[in-house]
Design an enzyme around this catalytic site. Structure first.
Site, PDB file in Angstrom:
ATOM      1  N   ASP A  85      14.539  -9.606 -20.733  1.00 39.81           N
ATOM      2  CA  ASP A  85      15.165  -9.689 -19.423  1.00 39.81           C
ATOM      3  C   ASP A  85      15.933  -8.401 -19.147  1.00 39.81           C
ATOM      4  O   ASP A  85      16.546  -7.825 -20.052  1.00 39.81           O
ATOM      5  CB  ASP A  85      16.114 -10.889 -19.404  1.00 39.81           C
ATOM      6  CG  ASP A  85      16.428 -11.290 -17.989  1.00 39.81           C
ATOM      7  OD1 ASP A  85      15.767 -12.224 -17.508  1.00 39.81           O
ATOM      8  OD2 ASP A  85      17.304 -10.643 -17.372  1.00 39.81           O
ATOM      9  N   LYS A 138      10.353   4.412  -4.581  1.00 40.86           N
ATOM     10  CA  LYS A 138      10.849   3.923  -3.317  1.00 40.86           C
ATOM     11  C   LYS A 138      10.665   2.407  -3.254  1.00 40.86           C
ATOM     12  O   LYS A 138       9.826   1.896  -3.976  1.00 40.86           O
ATOM     13  CB  LYS A 138      10.131   4.606  -2.158  1.00 40.86           C
ATOM     14  CG  LYS A 138       8.607   4.367  -2.163  1.00 40.86           C
ATOM     15  CD  LYS A 138       7.989   4.680  -0.847  1.00 40.86           C
ATOM     16  CE  LYS A 138       7.805   3.472   0.003  1.00 40.86           C
ATOM     17  NZ  LYS A 138       6.680   2.597  -0.333  1.00 40.86           N
ATOM     18  N   HIS A 168       5.366   9.296  -3.108  1.00 42.54           N
ATOM     19  CA  HIS A 168       4.128   9.848  -3.688  1.00 42.54           C
ATOM     20  C   HIS A 168       3.362  10.733  -2.708  1.00 42.54           C
ATOM     21  O   HIS A 168       2.489  11.498  -3.101  1.00 42.54           O
ATOM     22  CB  HIS A 168       3.245   8.739  -4.285  1.00 42.54           C
ATOM     23  CG  HIS A 168       2.458   7.964  -3.272  1.00 42.54           C
ATOM     24  ND1 HIS A 168       2.985   6.939  -2.560  1.00 42.54           N
ATOM     25  CD2 HIS A 168       1.173   8.058  -2.867  1.00 42.54           C
ATOM     26  CE1 HIS A 168       2.071   6.437  -1.748  1.00 42.54           C
ATOM     27  NE2 HIS A 168       0.946   7.104  -1.922  1.00 42.54           N
ATOM     28  N   LYS A 172       0.753  14.470  -3.107  1.00 46.63           N
ATOM     29  CA  LYS A 172      -0.648  14.593  -2.684  1.00 46.63           C
ATOM     30  C   LYS A 172      -0.978  16.046  -2.395  1.00 46.63           C
ATOM     31  O   LYS A 172      -0.246  16.721  -1.660  1.00 46.63           O
ATOM     32  CB  LYS A 172      -0.876  13.784  -1.392  1.00 46.63           C
ATOM     33  CG  LYS A 172      -0.921  12.288  -1.596  1.00 46.63           C
ATOM     34  CD  LYS A 172      -1.213  11.610  -0.269  1.00 46.63           C
ATOM     35  CE  LYS A 172      -1.069  10.120  -0.402  1.00 46.63           C
ATOM     36  NZ  LYS A 172      -2.314   9.391  -0.366  1.00 46.63           N
ATOM     37  N   GLU A 206      -4.269   1.334   7.650  1.00 43.55           N
ATOM     38  CA  GLU A 206      -4.873   0.743   6.456  1.00 43.55           C
ATOM     39  C   GLU A 206      -5.771  -0.413   6.884  1.00 43.55           C
ATOM     40  O   GLU A 206      -5.348  -1.273   7.647  1.00 43.55           O
ATOM     41  CB  GLU A 206      -3.780   0.268   5.502  1.00 43.55           C
ATOM     42  CG  GLU A 206      -2.948   1.454   5.035  1.00 43.55           C
ATOM     43  CD  GLU A 206      -1.875   1.115   4.007  1.00 43.55           C
ATOM     44  OE1 GLU A 206      -1.706   1.869   3.055  1.00 43.55           O
ATOM     45  OE2 GLU A 206      -1.220   0.072   4.186  1.00 43.55           O
ATOM     46  N   ASP A 225       8.500   0.494   4.557  1.00 41.97           N
ATOM     47  CA  ASP A 225       7.482   0.727   3.529  1.00 41.97           C
ATOM     48  C   ASP A 225       6.891   2.135   3.611  1.00 41.97           C
ATOM     49  O   ASP A 225       6.752   2.803   2.592  1.00 41.97           O
ATOM     50  CB  ASP A 225       6.374  -0.327   3.675  1.00 41.97           C
ATOM     51  CG  ASP A 225       5.383  -0.307   2.533  1.00 41.97           C
ATOM     52  OD1 ASP A 225       5.814  -0.083   1.384  1.00 41.97           O
ATOM     53  OD2 ASP A 225       4.173  -0.520   2.773  1.00 41.97           O
ATOM     54  N   HIS A 230       7.023   8.197   3.727  1.00 40.27           N
ATOM     55  CA  HIS A 230       5.807   9.026   3.753  1.00 40.27           C
ATOM     56  C   HIS A 230       5.630   9.733   5.101  1.00 40.27           C
ATOM     57  O   HIS A 230       5.343  10.923   5.174  1.00 40.27           O
ATOM     58  CB  HIS A 230       4.564   8.183   3.504  1.00 40.27           C
ATOM     59  CG  HIS A 230       4.613   7.353   2.253  1.00 40.27           C
ATOM     60  ND1 HIS A 230       5.313   7.735   1.140  1.00 40.27           N
ATOM     61  CD2 HIS A 230       4.038   6.157   1.931  1.00 40.27           C
ATOM     62  CE1 HIS A 230       5.162   6.808   0.195  1.00 40.27           C
ATOM     63  NE2 HIS A 230       4.408   5.844   0.659  1.00 40.27           N
ATOM     64  N   LYS A 316      -1.054  -2.387   8.819  1.00 40.16           N
ATOM     65  CA  LYS A 316      -1.981  -3.041   7.892  1.00 40.16           C
ATOM     66  C   LYS A 316      -3.046  -3.745   8.735  1.00 40.16           C
ATOM     67  O   LYS A 316      -2.793  -4.142   9.871  1.00 40.16           O
ATOM     68  CB  LYS A 316      -1.250  -4.088   7.052  1.00 40.16           C
ATOM     69  CG  LYS A 316      -0.101  -3.516   6.204  1.00 40.16           C
ATOM     70  CD  LYS A 316      -0.547  -3.155   4.812  1.00 40.16           C
ATOM     71  CE  LYS A 316       0.592  -2.655   3.947  1.00 40.16           C
ATOM     72  NZ  LYS A 316       0.171  -1.724   2.902  1.00 40.16           N
TER      73      LYS A 316
HETATM   74  C1  BG6 Z   1       2.977   2.801  -0.533  1.00 45.39           C
HETATM   75  C2  BG6 Z   1       3.202   1.546   0.260  1.00 45.39           C
HETATM   76  O1  BG6 Z   1       4.168   3.509  -0.699  1.00 45.39           O
HETATM   77  O2  BG6 Z   1       2.055   3.626   0.156  1.00 45.39           O
HETATM   78  C3  BG6 Z   1       1.893   0.805   0.486  1.00 45.39           C
HETATM   79  O3  BG6 Z   1       4.129   0.713  -0.415  1.00 45.39           O
HETATM   80  C4  BG6 Z   1       0.876   1.732   1.116  1.00 45.39           C
HETATM   81  O4  BG6 Z   1       2.078  -0.344   1.311  1.00 45.39           O
HETATM   82  C5  BG6 Z   1       0.789   3.039   0.331  1.00 45.39           C
HETATM   83  O5  BG6 Z   1      -0.371   1.054   1.107  1.00 45.39           O
HETATM   84  C6  BG6 Z   1      -0.090   4.068   1.043  1.00 45.39           C
HETATM   85  O6  BG6 Z   1      -0.343   5.130   0.167  1.00 45.39           O
HETATM   86  P1  BG6 Z   1      -1.740   5.905   0.175  1.00 45.39           P
HETATM   87  O7  BG6 Z   1      -1.572   6.955  -0.859  1.00 45.39           O
HETATM   88  O8  BG6 Z   1      -2.791   4.884  -0.163  1.00 45.39           O
HETATM   89  O9  BG6 Z   1      -1.892   6.428   1.561  1.00 45.39           O
END
Ligand code: BG6
Length: 459
Positions: A85, A138, A168, A172, A206, A225, A230, A316
């Site tokens: 835990d 994040k 992230h 890229k 997406e 999110d 991003h 989404k």
């Molecule tokens: C993440 C989100 O940070 O980024 C996800 O939590 C999202 O919901 C994703 O799908 C998108 O990343 P990528 O690299 O697939 O564009």
């Protein structure tokens, strides 16, 4: 030059992020000879070493067409599991024993922010924080106030230069390519301003839904999110001024400076949507008002961008998957050549594809064949995979950087705070979200927003 970490620990090792991104990154680093150190998984689930290895193998097989067994076995030989835990001091005592010879362990927190505090305190209590680095995923908090709290908690245990905040998108190659496009090419720089650019559109679409993490997503929504992090990072790269010096620090400084110039979003120019059927998903509150789609207009308050709207949308279950920037240039100063179809000259468009099929497409006007002198658009496309070859995945690059203690591709604390400041007025809105059919471009109001969006290149 910082010394490379000599062990890495993943909190939340049974989770989605580790399965999808981090195991494949570990495998790839091992395969390339960049990783041969103890890798410890920590989670509440009772897994033994073998279960950890099996999970890692499954992820690696799913992410790769072909697996190099010798490389995987080397990784497997380094994997061990600690179940416990996050609030239990014994978990950290076990970890401290396992890391007794590690001088510079890296702790990766792939866990919900609600347990960050417990883990950081636990690491500090056994003396591991003092000699370790920490990677935080994040979301960095839930809003501006909670991001300050999170930073205080992290800084209480780790020195600032040992904290690595992952967005992230910064890892890229395609996103980093925006820096190169802007500052290594003379061609577009004189045009990169309000005199020549009409508007900028950024779509992060997406074609899939919440993919088994609806419970987590429902507390988040599209704004927190991906828009807050991003998408605003992409805005910063597009809108920033040239750095004052050549180094990475000057570059990062300028990125933050432009975020400071972004006006807070306004609820009046923001449309939030939710795909039909979302509230039936397990983990989602039946009366949820969480947005699975958001579109907004932002303004950058700098002379360069005076009056130029930046339109952002993400959702989404859109018609497909794409991360694309479309820069729309203004029409020629004089309308000297009619358009072939009589519909008026199409603007020049510069598209940055930042997703899997990354590259650039420039739309220009060419002469329509025939007796008349008229124009029609043609495209000059570059596909980076074909032109430049395979590039490394974001998580692999980021993990490699964190092990080396290199900060360039991590989000700066002040940048994150600016991002929260920008989105704050559209967080937690109480108006109902507009429903949209699965596979559509979101609510009708959003479609109308940019005066009609340029459709992105879907995959
Ligand atoms: C993440 C989100 O940070 O980024 C996800 O939590 C999202 O919901 C994703 O799908 C998108 O990343 P990528 O690299 O697939 O564009």
């Amino acid at each position: 030059m910082e010394l490379r970490s000599d062990a890495v620990v993943f909190f939340g090792v049974t989770g989605d992020l580790v399965a999808k991104k981090l195991f494949p990154a570990l495998y790839e680093l091992t395969r390339r000879g960049r990783l041969d150190l103890p890798v410890i998984g920590v989670a509440r689930s009772r897994w033994d070493d073998q279960q950890l290895i099996t999970a890692a193998r499954k992820s690696v097989v799913e992410a790769n067409d072909r697996v190099d067994d010798e490389a995987f076995d080397r990784l497997a030989g380094n994997l061990t599991m600690i179940s416990g835990d996050y609030a239990d001091p014994a978990t950290y005592q076990h970890l401290a024993e396992a890391l007794s010879t590690a001088e510079r362990p890296l702790f990766y927190l792939a866990i919900p922010p609600t347990v960050f505090g417990a883990v950081v305190d636990g690491l500090a209590a056994v003396g591991l924080a003092a000699r370790g680095r920490v990677v935080v995923e994040k979301p960095f908090g839930h809003d501006l106030a909670s991001s300050y709290e999170l930073n205080d908690a992290l800084r209480a245990a780790f020195a600032p230069e040992r904290i690595f905040r992952i967005d992230h998108y910064l890892g890229k190659e395609s996103v980093e390519g925006l820096r190169v496009f802007r500052f290594a090419n003379r061609l577009f720089e004189p045009l990169w301003n309000a005199e020549h650019i009409d508007n900028v559109q950024i779509t992060l679409a997406e074609g899939f839904g919440t993919e088994g993490r609806a419970g987590f997503y429902d507390r988040m929504g599209a704004t927190r999110d991906v828009l807050q992090n991003h998408m605003l990072q992409v805005v910063a790269l597009l809108a920033m001024e040239p750095p004052t010096g050549a180094g990475d620090d000057a570059f990062r400084e300028e990125e933050v400076r432009v975020l400071r110039q972004v006006e807070p979003l306004s609820p009046d120019s923001t449309v939030r949507g939710q795909y039909a059927g979302y509230t039936d998903e397990p983990g989602v509150a039946p009366d949820s008002r969480t947005e699975t789609f958001v579109a907004t207009r932002l303004r950058v308050n700098s002379p360069r961008w005076a009056g130029v709207p930046f339109y952002l949308r993400t959702g989404k279950l859109m018609p497909g998957t794409a991360t694309e920037v479309v820069v729309e240039f203004k029409a020629p100063q004089r309308d000297l050549v009619p358009a072939a179809d009589g519909a008026g000259t199409q603007p020049n468009l510069l598209r940055f594809r930042l997703g899997r099929n990354d590259g650039i497409t420039l739309s220009i006007q060419a002469k329509d064949p025939g007796a008349e002198v008229s124009s029609r658009p043609v495209e000059l496309p570059v596909d980076f995979d074909a032109a430049l070859g395979h590039r490394r995945e974001a998580y692999e690059r980021l993990l490699d950087d964190a092990l080396d203690g290199r900060h360039l591709r991590f989000a700066r604390e002040d940048a994150i705070e600016q991002e929260w400041r920008i989105v704050e007025p559209v967080l937690d809105l109480t108006e109902p979200v507009a429903s949209y059919p699965k596979g559509s471009w979101g609510p009708a109001d959003a479609e109308a927003m940019a005066g009609g969006w340029h459709p992105p290149t879907l995959r």
